[in-house]
Design a protein around this motif. Structure first.
Motif, short mmCIF file in Angstrom:
data_model
loop_
_atom_site.label_atom_id
_atom_site.label_comp_id
_atom_site.label_asym_id
_atom_site.label_seq_id
_atom_site.Cartn_x
_atom_site.Cartn_y
_atom_site.Cartn_z
N LYS A 36 50.44 -23.30 -44.80
CA LYS A 36 51.12 -22.04 -44.50
C LYS A 36 50.12 -20.97 -44.09
CE LYS A 36 54.69 -23.13 -47.93
NZ LYS A 36 55.26 -22.77 -49.25
N LEU A 37 48.98 -20.93 -44.79
CA LEU A 37 47.96 -19.93 -44.48
C LEU A 37 47.34 -20.14 -43.11
CD1 LEU A 37 46.08 -19.65 -47.90
CD2 LEU A 37 47.48 -17.88 -46.82
N ALA A 38 47.34 -21.38 -42.63
CA ALA A 38 46.76 -21.68 -41.32
C ALA A 38 47.45 -20.89 -40.21
CB ALA A 38 46.84 -23.18 -41.05
N LYS A 39 48.68 -20.46 -40.46
CA LYS A 39 49.45 -19.71 -39.47
C LYS A 39 49.31 -18.20 -39.65
CE LYS A 39 52.82 -23.47 -39.59
NZ LYS A 39 54.22 -23.85 -39.94
N VAL A 40 48.49 -17.77 -40.62
CA VAL A 40 48.33 -16.35 -40.93
C VAL A 40 46.98 -15.87 -40.39
CG1 VAL A 40 48.18 -14.63 -42.75
CG2 VAL A 40 49.74 -16.58 -42.99
N GLU A 41 47.02 -14.95 -39.45
CA GLU A 41 45.79 -14.42 -38.88
C GLU A 41 44.95 -13.74 -39.96
OE1 GLU A 41 44.32 -11.36 -35.31
OE2 GLU A 41 46.46 -11.76 -35.64
N GLY A 42 43.67 -14.04 -39.96
CA GLY A 42 42.76 -13.44 -40.93
C GLY A 42 42.64 -14.19 -42.23
N SER A 43 43.43 -15.25 -42.38
CA SER A 43 43.32 -16.05 -43.61
C SER A 43 42.12 -16.99 -43.50
CB SER A 43 44.59 -16.86 -43.85
OG SER A 43 44.64 -17.99 -43.00
N VAL A 44 41.67 -17.49 -44.63
CA VAL A 44 40.53 -18.41 -44.62
C VAL A 44 40.91 -19.75 -44.01
CG1 VAL A 44 39.43 -17.31 -46.60
CG2 VAL A 44 41.02 -19.19 -46.97
N CYS A 45 42.22 -20.02 -43.88
CA CYS A 45 42.67 -21.29 -43.32
C CYS A 45 43.02 -21.19 -41.83
CB CYS A 45 43.89 -21.80 -44.09
SG CYS A 45 43.58 -22.12 -45.83
N PHE A 153 42.66 -16.06 -50.50
CA PHE A 153 43.41 -16.45 -49.30
C PHE A 153 42.86 -15.86 -48.00
CE2 PHE A 153 47.77 -17.22 -51.57
CZ PHE A 153 47.24 -18.36 -52.16
N MET A 154 42.31 -14.63 -48.04
CA MET A 154 41.98 -13.91 -46.82
C MET A 154 40.48 -13.70 -46.67
SD MET A 154 45.07 -13.55 -45.74
CE MET A 154 44.86 -12.46 -44.31
N VAL A 155 40.00 -13.79 -45.45
CA VAL A 155 38.61 -13.47 -45.16
C VAL A 155 38.38 -11.99 -45.48
CG1 VAL A 155 36.83 -13.31 -43.37
CG2 VAL A 155 38.46 -15.23 -43.36
N ASP A 156 37.37 -11.69 -46.24
CA ASP A 156 37.07 -10.34 -46.73
C ASP A 156 38.14 -9.81 -47.69
OD1 ASP A 156 34.61 -10.03 -45.41
OD2 ASP A 156 35.61 -9.41 -43.55
N SER A 175 33.46 -14.11 -47.01
CA SER A 175 33.12 -12.75 -46.59
C SER A 175 32.33 -12.74 -45.29
CB SER A 175 32.28 -12.08 -47.69
OG SER A 175 31.82 -10.82 -47.28
N THR A 176 32.60 -11.73 -44.45
CA THR A 176 31.80 -11.51 -43.25
C THR A 176 30.64 -10.56 -43.56
OG1 THR A 176 33.22 -9.65 -42.58
CG2 THR A 176 33.77 -11.83 -41.72
N GLY A 177 30.64 -9.98 -44.77
CA GLY A 177 29.59 -9.06 -45.17
C GLY A 177 28.75 -9.64 -46.29
N ALA A 178 28.85 -9.03 -47.46
CA ALA A 178 28.05 -9.48 -48.60
C ALA A 178 28.50 -10.85 -49.08
CB ALA A 178 28.16 -8.46 -49.73
N PHE A 179 27.55 -11.70 -49.37
CA PHE A 179 27.84 -13.03 -49.89
C PHE A 179 26.72 -13.44 -50.83
CE2 PHE A 179 25.30 -13.50 -46.08
CZ PHE A 179 24.38 -14.49 -46.40
N ASP A 180 27.01 -14.38 -51.72
CA ASP A 180 25.96 -14.83 -52.62
C ASP A 180 25.71 -16.33 -52.58
OD1 ASP A 180 28.14 -13.63 -55.20
OD2 ASP A 180 28.31 -15.50 -54.12
N CYS A 181 26.50 -17.09 -51.84
CA CYS A 181 26.16 -18.50 -51.62
C CYS A 181 24.90 -18.53 -50.76
CB CYS A 181 27.31 -19.22 -50.92
SG CYS A 181 26.87 -20.88 -50.35
N PRO A 182 23.83 -19.18 -51.21
CA PRO A 182 22.56 -19.14 -50.48
C PRO A 182 22.46 -20.12 -49.33
CG PRO A 182 22.28 -20.43 -52.46
CD PRO A 182 23.70 -19.92 -52.48
#
Length: 209
Positions: A36-45, A153-156, A175-182
């Motif tokens: 369902k999220l794949a059809k939502v703009e801006g979602s991680v899917c 669910f959503m990017v950022d 996130s398109t900004g701050a992240f902590d995964c190295p």
């Protein structure tokens, strides 16, 4: 059951180059919430990596489909337990580099495998909040060696913190900004980082790519 027979039943493992361990995946097209999220703009899917690239190759699609069908095998839990214990020397395992939990019964299978293998640390990222909540209503908690991370669910967008705290779980975001995964700063590899498996790390923010 032999190790060979076990691996045949589960149709093998994924070996993501980023990971320090094996994974097991099924088709992303069969994600319940993710579909369902794949059809939502801006979602991680909306731009799911597991819907493109080598995941679109015929042999990969066939492999993932066979894994999905293997869930109906009455010996799947036994086979997965044997296959992981017989091949995974890292002490870690990731569920789903592609796909997600299919049902509460499927989640119960994953829990049983974790209980069967207390020396392995399992990481389960999921957007299936409903299945997780339903399981915990009856069972109260997950095994200590199974870290269930509720994925945002959503990017950022925000992490599902309130629900995670109520259920005693961890979270992850993109996130398109701050992240902590190295990984993005070290050749897209985990290397020595094991934050995703660590129940003491409340949220892991991944860099959007």
């Amino acid at each position: 059951m032999t190790l060979f027979e076990a691996i045949e039943i589960i149709n093998g493992f994924s070996k993501p180059s980023k990971m320090p361990c094996n994974s097991w995946s099924i088709p992303a097209k069969d994600c319940k919430t993710g579909g369902k999220l794949a059809k939502v703009e801006g979602s991680v899917c909306a731009d799911c990596y597991a819907m493109g690239g080598f995941y679109r190759m015929g042999n990969v699609k066939s492999c993932l489909e066979k894994r999905l069908q293997s869930l109906s095998n009455p010996r799947w839990v036994e086979a997965m337990t044997l296959a992981i214990s017989g091949t995974e020397g890292s002490g870690y395992f990731r569920w789903f580099d592609s796909g997600d939990i299919q049902s509460v019964d499927h989640l119960k299978q994953l829990v049983q495998i974790a209980q069967n293998l207390p020396h392995i640390k399992f990481w389960l990222p999921t957007k299936e909040y409903g299945f997780v909540s339903e399981y915990l209503k009856e069972n109260k908690s997950f095994p200590d060696n199974l870290n269930v991370r509720l994925s945002g669910f959503m990017v950022d967008g925000p992490a599902p913190v309130a629900l995670a705290k109520r259920l005693g779980l961890t979270t992850s975001t993109v996130s398109t900004g701050a992240f902590d995964c190295p990984a993005s700063t070290q050749q897209n590899k985990c290397l020595t980082c094991r934050a995703c498996w660590d129940r003491g790390v409340q949220n892991v923010a991944y860099k959007y790519h």
